[in-house]
Design an enzyme around this catalytic site. Structure first.
Site, PDB file in Angstrom:
ATOM      1  N   CYS A   1      -1.924  -2.937  -3.204  1.00 48.46           N
ATOM      2  CA  CYS A   1      -1.312  -1.455  -3.123  1.00 48.46           C
ATOM      3  C   CYS A   1       0.001  -1.481  -3.595  1.00 48.46           C
ATOM      4  O   CYS A   1       1.082  -1.687  -2.691  1.00 48.46           O
ATOM      5  CB  CYS A   1      -1.749  -1.112  -1.733  1.00 48.46           C
ATOM      6  SG  CYS A   1      -0.638   0.327  -1.306  1.00 48.46           S
TER       7      CYS A   1
ATOM      8  N   CYS B   1       2.618   0.502  -1.128  1.00 48.39           N
ATOM      9  CA  CYS B   1       2.895  -0.339   0.034  1.00 48.39           C
ATOM     10  C   CYS B   1       4.077  -1.380  -0.271  1.00 48.39           C
ATOM     11  O   CYS B   1       4.916  -1.525   0.536  1.00 48.39           O
ATOM     12  CB  CYS B   1       1.709  -1.108   0.338  1.00 48.39           C
ATOM     13  SG  CYS B   1       0.394  -0.240   0.921  1.00 48.39           S
TER      14      CYS B   1
END
Lengths: 107, 330
Positions: A32, A35
């Site tokens: 991700c 993230c």
């Protein structure tokens, strides 16, 4: 102090319930992009706000049960646990000023 | 990634070049201006889960197959990390902050981060390179605010994982919509592409792959009127634009990929824009309507919109800025 702890299904309840300060749990994964972008910001917050909040992480790849248990359907999601229960939820990556604003009630 | 807190590093230094934006265009402009010894300051933006973020749109993609030099493909975030490293290697001063205001009425140009009402700009530059890119469009319906992050997503790579064995949909018909849809078939039981026309805007190779993927199907001539569900997505209200017929489909996930809008709000009233909001640059250059302000990448490109063309135009902006500064005697 101020280090970020990796939580697992085995340690989650114990660590979060036992904390005497609110715990910001960051649900994340290796794949991700957003993230990864907020990871250094959370590290800074963990260090700077040491004693007021703790920051912990849950890797959703390794702990899909925790993601399901807390209905996480988008990452990054940060859930603030106070006295062991969910107090606030922040969905999506944000810059440091906005994150600090969201976390202001605990700081 | 660490940035000075707002205000502590405010000073009277005027930089030769300030760059706003950190996708392929902004970082290429940084590499070139840094190597030309112009000590660029690059304001890269702040993390977000839309495409308006450090690294730009590639941060939300998976495999990039068409960037020359990577015969086996490369992950979008990895490619952008390499761009950034290369810009830092030559001394680019990168700030993880979001620009809130610019003043292009006199030189040096003023750039604000944090409080836009502050009397003095945070940074000042003799030349300014605008590379703010474009962000994903949303559907513009009420349900979006309620359900974003609860079954509604703008980032397939971030959230696909949570839709294992579910029936979900992707709204849109371009390359990014098909890329997302195909990526999502790794997790979902079925993926339906909802597109408002009868044919796709996506490239031929993407279309061929999409039609060959048996988990993928299409709803043509259709638009999303509403998304049903209070705390999580329970269904999608789809309207056939030909017949007007409205049906509720039982999808539990919605991914939106209906296009982009240029990030030009900061420049409205100061730089000339096209009717569609994109910045206007003089033919075959990166020059905007204000002398000393150059633009590159998707913020001024409503036609090609590729990482490689963005990088190419970033190089143009750097060289244009360098030659202009030289002519000014800087």
């Amino acid at each position: 102090m101020g280090a970020i702890q990796q939580l697992s299904e085995a340690t989650f309840a114990e660590e979060v319930n036992a904390s005497d300060v609110p715990v910001v749990v960051d649900f994340w994964a290796e794949w991700c992009g957003p993230c990864k972008m907020i990871a250094p910001i959370l590290e800074e917050i963990a260090t700077e706000q040491d004693g007021k909040v703790r920051v912990a992480k849950v890797n959703v790849d390794e702990n899909p049960g925790l993601a399901r248990q807390f209905n996480v359907m988008s990452i990054p999601t940060m859930i603030v646990f106070k006295d062991g229960s969910e107090d606030q939820r922040i969905v999506g990556a944000k810059g440091k000023p906005q994150l600090l604003e969201d976390l202001a009630p605990y700081l | 990634m660490s940035a000075e807190p707002n205000g502590t590093d405010r000073n009277d230094d005027v930089r030769p070049v300030v760059i706003v934006g950190s996708g392929p265009a902004g970082l290429t402009a940084a590499i070139y201006t840094a190597r030309a010894n112009l000590q660029p300051l690059l304001v890269e933006g702040e993390p977000s889960s839309t495409s308006d973020q450090p690294g730009g749109q590639l941060m939300l993609t998976t495999e990039v197959e068409n960037f020359p030099g990577f015969p086996d493909g490369i992950m979008g975030p990895e490619l952008m990390a390499s761009f950034r490293q290369q810009a830092m290697r030559f001394g680019t001063d990168i700030r993880t902050e979001k620009v809130t205001r610019v003043d292009l009425s006199s030189r040096p140009f003023g750039v604000w981060v944090g409080d836009p009402e502050a009397p003095e700009p945070t940074y000042r530059g003799q030349a300014l390179i605008v590379a703010t890119g474009a962000s994903s469009l949303m559907l513009g319906i009420e349900a979006e605010r309620r359900l974003l992050g609860h079954g509604l997503s703008t980032c397939a790579t971030c959230d696909g994982f949570f839709f294992r064995d579910q029936d979900i949909c992707v709204v849109g018909g371009g390359d990014s919509a098909l890329e997302e849809a195909m990526f999502l078939t790794r997790f979902a039981r079925s993926v339906t592409v909802i597109h408002r026309r009868k044919e796709l805007r996506a490239s031929k190779i993407m279309q061929d792959r999409a039609f060959a993927n048996e988990k993928l199907s299409f709803l043509w001539d259709s638009v999303v009127d509403d998304i049903v569900g209070e705390t999580t997505v329970e269904g999608v209200v789809v309207r056939d634009v030909q017949t007007g017929e409205v049906t509720t489909k039982p999808y539990t996930g919605v991914f939106v990929a209906i296009g982009h809008r240029p990030n030009t709000d900061l420049f409205r009233g100061q730089l000339d824009l096209k009717d569609n909001g994109y910045l206007i640059t003089a033919a075959d250059t990166s020059r905007t309507s204000v002398e000393g302000v150059f633009a590159c990448g998707d913020v001024q490109d409503d036609w090609y919109r590729q990482a490689i063309t963005a990088a190419g135009s970033g190089c143009m902006a750097a060289i244009d800025a360098e030659r202009w500064l030289e002519a000014q005697g800087h």
